[in-house]
Design a protein around this motif. Structure first.
Motif, short mmCIF file in Angstrom:
data_model
loop_
_atom_site.label_atom_id
_atom_site.label_comp_id
_atom_site.label_asym_id
_atom_site.label_seq_id
_atom_site.Cartn_x
_atom_site.Cartn_y
_atom_site.Cartn_z
N SER A 75 9.31 1.50 -3.22
CA SER A 75 9.99 1.49 -4.25
C SER A 75 10.66 2.82 -4.17
CB SER A 75 9.01 1.16 -5.50
OG SER A 75 8.22 2.26 -5.78
N ASP A 76 10.25 3.86 -3.38
CA ASP A 76 10.90 5.14 -3.27
C ASP A 76 12.42 5.01 -2.82
OD1 ASP A 76 8.61 6.39 -3.87
OD2 ASP A 76 8.07 6.96 -1.90
N LEU A 77 12.69 3.76 -2.44
CA LEU A 77 14.29 3.63 -2.29
C LEU A 77 15.13 3.80 -3.38
CD1 LEU A 77 14.30 0.23 -0.10
CD2 LEU A 77 14.80 2.50 0.67
N VAL A 78 14.67 3.68 -4.80
CA VAL A 78 15.54 3.75 -5.99
C VAL A 78 15.91 5.39 -6.00
CG1 VAL A 78 14.43 1.83 -6.81
CG2 VAL A 78 13.54 4.22 -7.28
N ASP A 79 15.14 6.24 -5.28
CA ASP A 79 15.41 7.71 -5.35
C ASP A 79 16.18 8.09 -4.18
OD1 ASP A 79 13.96 7.83 -7.86
OD2 ASP A 79 12.19 8.22 -6.63
N VAL A 80 16.58 7.38 -3.19
CA VAL A 80 17.49 7.73 -2.22
C VAL A 80 18.86 8.03 -2.69
CG1 VAL A 80 18.22 7.11 0.14
CG2 VAL A 80 15.63 6.73 -0.41
N PRO A 81 19.24 9.02 -2.39
CA PRO A 81 20.73 9.14 -3.08
C PRO A 81 21.67 8.16 -2.82
CG PRO A 81 19.92 11.26 -1.96
CD PRO A 81 19.04 10.05 -1.45
N GLU A 106 9.24 -12.17 -0.40
CA GLU A 106 9.98 -11.22 0.00
C GLU A 106 9.92 -9.91 -0.78
OE1 GLU A 106 13.85 -11.86 -2.69
OE2 GLU A 106 13.80 -13.34 -1.42
N PHE A 107 10.06 -8.77 -0.17
CA PHE A 107 9.93 -7.42 -1.05
C PHE A 107 11.24 -6.73 -0.98
CE2 PHE A 107 6.07 -8.31 1.49
CZ PHE A 107 5.05 -7.74 0.88
N ASN A 108 11.46 -5.98 -2.34
CA ASN A 108 12.67 -5.57 -2.26
C ASN A 108 12.13 -4.15 -3.31
OD1 ASN A 108 13.35 -5.75 -5.34
ND2 ASN A 108 13.62 -7.91 -4.63
N ALA A 109 13.09 -3.30 -3.50
CA ALA A 109 12.76 -1.96 -4.25
C ALA A 109 12.19 -1.99 -5.59
CB ALA A 109 14.28 -1.04 -4.19
N TYR A 110 12.31 -3.38 -6.20
CA TYR A 110 11.87 -3.60 -7.57
C TYR A 110 10.70 -4.66 -7.84
CZ TYR A 110 16.32 -1.42 -8.46
OH TYR A 110 17.39 -0.45 -8.50
N GLU A 111 10.62 -5.53 -6.77
CA GLU A 111 9.49 -6.51 -6.89
C GLU A 111 9.38 -7.24 -5.69
OE1 GLU A 111 11.09 -8.96 -9.87
OE2 GLU A 111 12.74 -10.06 -8.35
N MET A 112 8.13 -8.28 -5.54
CA MET A 112 7.73 -8.85 -4.50
C MET A 112 7.26 -10.19 -5.03
SD MET A 112 4.47 -10.04 -3.49
CE MET A 112 3.35 -10.31 -1.92
N THR A 133 6.25 -1.43 -7.87
CA THR A 133 5.58 -0.14 -8.11
C THR A 133 3.97 -0.49 -8.36
OG1 THR A 133 7.56 0.71 -9.19
CG2 THR A 133 5.40 1.73 -9.69
N TYR A 134 3.82 -1.63 -9.06
CA TYR A 134 2.38 -2.02 -9.31
C TYR A 134 1.66 -2.92 -8.48
CZ TYR A 134 3.53 0.78 -13.36
OH TYR A 134 3.81 1.73 -14.23
N LEU A 135 2.24 -3.26 -7.53
CA LEU A 135 1.57 -3.93 -6.30
C LEU A 135 0.27 -3.52 -6.27
CD1 LEU A 135 4.17 -5.41 -3.93
CD2 LEU A 135 3.36 -6.56 -5.91
N GLY A 136 -0.82 -4.40 -5.97
CA GLY A 136 -2.13 -4.14 -5.97
C GLY A 136 -2.91 -4.42 -7.45
N THR A 137 -2.15 -4.74 -8.71
CA THR A 137 -2.59 -4.99 -9.73
C THR A 137 -2.45 -6.51 -10.06
OG1 THR A 137 -1.23 -3.22 -10.65
CG2 THR A 137 -1.95 -4.62 -12.26
N THR A 138 -3.88 -6.85 -10.74
CA THR A 138 -3.82 -8.13 -10.69
C THR A 138 -4.25 -8.79 -12.35
OG1 THR A 138 -6.56 -7.89 -10.54
CG2 THR A 138 -5.03 -8.62 -8.31
N ASN A 139 -4.11 -7.76 -13.23
CA ASN A 139 -4.49 -8.19 -14.51
C ASN A 139 -3.31 -7.10 -15.38
OD1 ASN A 139 -5.76 -5.61 -15.53
ND2 ASN A 139 -7.15 -6.46 -14.17
N ALA A 140 -3.03 -7.32 -16.51
CA ALA A 140 -2.41 -6.40 -17.44
C ALA A 140 -3.04 -5.29 -18.16
CB ALA A 140 -1.71 -7.51 -18.52
N SER A 141 -4.32 -4.83 -17.81
CA SER A 141 -4.88 -3.72 -18.34
C SER A 141 -5.08 -2.79 -17.55
CB SER A 141 -5.97 -4.30 -19.06
OG SER A 141 -6.80 -4.90 -17.90
N GLY A 168 0.42 2.79 -5.82
CA GLY A 168 0.42 3.49 -4.22
C GLY A 168 -0.19 2.48 -3.55
N PHE A 169 -0.23 1.01 -3.78
CA PHE A 169 -0.60 0.10 -2.90
C PHE A 169 0.54 -0.27 -2.06
CE2 PHE A 169 -2.08 -3.54 -1.11
CZ PHE A 169 -3.65 -3.64 -0.90
N GLU A 170 1.87 0.02 -2.66
CA GLU A 170 3.18 -0.65 -1.89
C GLU A 170 3.80 0.30 -1.02
OE1 GLU A 170 6.24 0.39 -3.47
OE2 GLU A 170 5.46 1.82 -5.10
N GLN A 171 2.70 0.95 -0.01
CA GLN A 171 2.98 1.69 1.02
C GLN A 171 4.38 1.06 1.91
OE1 GLN A 171 1.55 4.89 1.84
NE2 GLN A 171 0.18 4.64 0.00
#
Length: 603
Positions: free
Chosen positions: A268-274, A316-322, A336-344, A349-352
């Protein structure tokens, strides 16, 4: 030999009991972090009803809309100018469509680059080089500028290395992408370090360096392991790919254990690439296959085969979602929140980026624990992880992602109750071309440039993977639109369809028009170069591949069978680019477009 160093490593050095930990900063950067979820957090976006219509994420739609309004009008006009300079008169409607200020009429173009390791990455780079408006030779050929006018690009396996590397390096020229810029200390990007191997634990001829390299790559994933996440040989592969395709590594610091080597670079760091922020690069997608443990064996150990059924979910993976538009799932989770399995409790840092590329290129035919493979590279990697980081019951030859889609799907989602998603090479289901993202009707793709670098015979493509894509799309009628193509690769070979650009779907306006460009054989009079199969590339070989791929991409399909090049190719390609909008306007093909489409269209 790798195995010798491996035994030496395991016998003489226990990284985790002696307290000697290499690449500790990389380990920290590669370790996911957990914390409270933000307010109003939503874990899963339902992509809509496959039967009645699916939708893009708001972020993707916003990016495509902004690119269409801010970038594409100028890009298409520059591309059209290059076509005009070839001297072939075009029908008025081509000038109108490609040069129009009416942005809604501009075609949506996508480029899909197949798998095939470094060979695919190199060939795909050569095709993009032939479409790059910054390349003077491409501009003179009349194909330059098409890359700048493209809305999407996707890759799997080696193709994923190309497209993500190009995006995260701020969309440089292809030569700088592959060989590195003249000032890597300023840009932070050092090229693909092609003189050092990507799929080996001994990239150097120096045994001491290789010993250090194994220590570094293993130590870099220990933080993730210690945090309670399963690791596999795909995490090791991620460390090697990060050294080749992400910012921060050069040939000079390749073995430096104080350098992160791509650890901590998120997809997701792509969103900050100029160039991404300015909507100046195509929207990038990486594809991987879902691996179901059944019928391949129970949990634990490694997979027993290398074939994924075509009905399995394609992610599929893109800068915003998978996620996936496949009807079994039709859902996405925030990147950004891949690795998450619940809403709490939310994981970051999982989406290396290196792990995403590795997930797409974990080709299970190599990475399995069959007796025949145990002494090959993959077997040594499995042994390295298994002995250094014991994880009873964990499958080691797949990419392991915490499953955000538990309890989701329509009943046919086979991973509905799994805590982990197992992902493998995007071509393991026989579809080495990442076409599916551009069959999604919500993306409204008009022209799909399919770059086929599969190694089916003598490291050349024969169309087999392309036919598998058609077969797979037919499993979901009404959801994915795919044009008629030959039923088998025998037709591709008999009709030489892999030896020149071919158009598919000329008579099916409800599907994308596919411009098929294959690595099927060298141009007339040239010695074969693009089928080179090696894990390391010299600069002279790279230049040879880029040059030959340029010729293959710009040669066209001459009306004169004795000719090496079609002088009308640039015009013919422009006719294909404009053809879907021509159809919508109700205009008959005219002039060179009529004769071009008759020659290039497969029927």
């Amino acid at each position: 030999m790798v195995v010798g160093f491996l035994f030496a490593l395991l016998a003489c050095l226990d990284l985790f009991t002696t307290g000697i930990v290499y690449a500790s900063t990389a380990s920290q950067a590669y370790t996911p972090q957990a914390g409270p979820c933000p307010a109003n957090f939503t874990l899963v976006r339902q992509a809509g009803d496959p039967a009645t219509g699916q939708g893009l994420s708001p972020q993707e739609q916003s990016y495509i809309d902004a690119r269409r309004s801010e970038v594409l009008p100028g890009a298409f006009r520059q591309y059209l100018d290059n076509v005009i300079l070839t001297g072939i008169p075009l029908p008025y409607y081509v000038y109108s469509i490609l040069g129009d200020f009416n942005t809604s009429a501009l075609p949506t173009i996508a480029i899909a680059v197949s798998g095939g390791g470094y060979r695919a990455a190199m060939f795909g780079a050569g095709v993009m080089n032939a479409f790059d408006g910054r390349n003077e030779s491409a501009a003179e050929a009349g194909t330059g500028g098409l890359l700048q006018a493209t809305s999407y690009m996707a890759g799997l396996s080696g193709g994923s290395w190309l497209v993500y590397s190009l995006a995260q390096a701020n969309f440089p020229t292809i030569e700088e992408l592959v060989l590195g810029p003249p000032n890597p200390e300023i840009t932070g990007y050092g090229g693909w370090t092609t003189s050092l191997g990507t799929l080996t634990l001994d990239p150097s001829a120096n045994g001491t360096l290789n010993y250090e390299y194994m220590n570094q790559t293993t130590a870099a994933i220990t933080g993730k392991y210690d945090a309670g996440y399963p690791v596999s040989i795909v995490d090791i592969l991620a460390q090697t790919l990060g050294r080749h395709f992400l910012n921060g590594t050069t040939a000079a610091n390749f073995f430096d254990n104080s350098t992160l080597h791509g650890a901590g670079v998120m997809y997701s760091d792509l969103v900050d690439v100029p160039t991404f922020s300015a909507h100046e690069q195509p929207f990038t997608i990486v594809v991987a296959d879902g691996w179901s443990k059944y019928p391949y064996g129970p949990d634990g150990g490694e997979a027993l085969g290398s074939v994924v059924p075509p009905s399995n979910v394609i992610y599929e993976f893109n800068a915003y979602e998978m996620g996936s538009y496949d009807p079994q799932l039709s859902a996405f989770a925030p990147m950004t929140y891949l690795g998450t399995t619940n809403a709490s409790v939310c994981v970051t840092g999982f989406e290396q980026a290196s792990f995403v590329m590795a997930s797409s290129s974990d080709y299970n035919a190599m990475f399995n624990s069959s007796p025949a493979a145990i002494n090959a590279t993959a077997g040594q990697w499995i042994s390295l992880v298994n002995n250094s980081l014991p994880q009873p019951g964990v499958q080691l030859d797949v990419a392991l992602w915490p499953n955000p889609f538990q309890g989701r799907g329509n009943g046919s989602f086979t991973e509905v109750n799994e805590t982990l998603l197992s992902l493998v090479d995007g071509g393991t289901d026989g579809q080495g071309l990442p076409l599916q993202p551009f069959l999604v009707k919500a993306r409204n793709v008009d022209v799909l440039i399919a770059v086929d670098v599969n190694a089916e015979v003598n490291n050349y493509a024969t169309g087999d993977s392309f036919t598998q894509s058609g077969t797979r799309a037919a499993l979901f009628p009404g959801i994915y639109s795919f044009p008629p193509i030959p039923a088998s690769n025998a037709t591709f070979v008999a009709q030489n369809l892999t030896l020149h650009p071919t158009f598919f779907g000329c008579g099916t306006p409800e599907t994308p028009l596919i411009v098929y460009i294959a690595n099927g054989g060298p141009p007339k009079g040239q010695v074969a170069v693009t089928n080179a199969s090696t894990d390391t590339y010299t600069e002279s070989l790279i230049q040879g591949i880029l040059a030959q791929t340029f010729d293959m991409t710009t040669q066209g399909f001459p009306a004169d069978p004795t000719a090496a090049r079609d002088p009308e190719w640039a015009a013919c390609l422009a006719c294909a680019i404009a053809d879907r909008e021509r159809e919508r306007l109700g205009i008959a093909r005219q002039g060179v477009c009529e004769t071009c489409m008759a020659r290039y269209c497969w029927s």
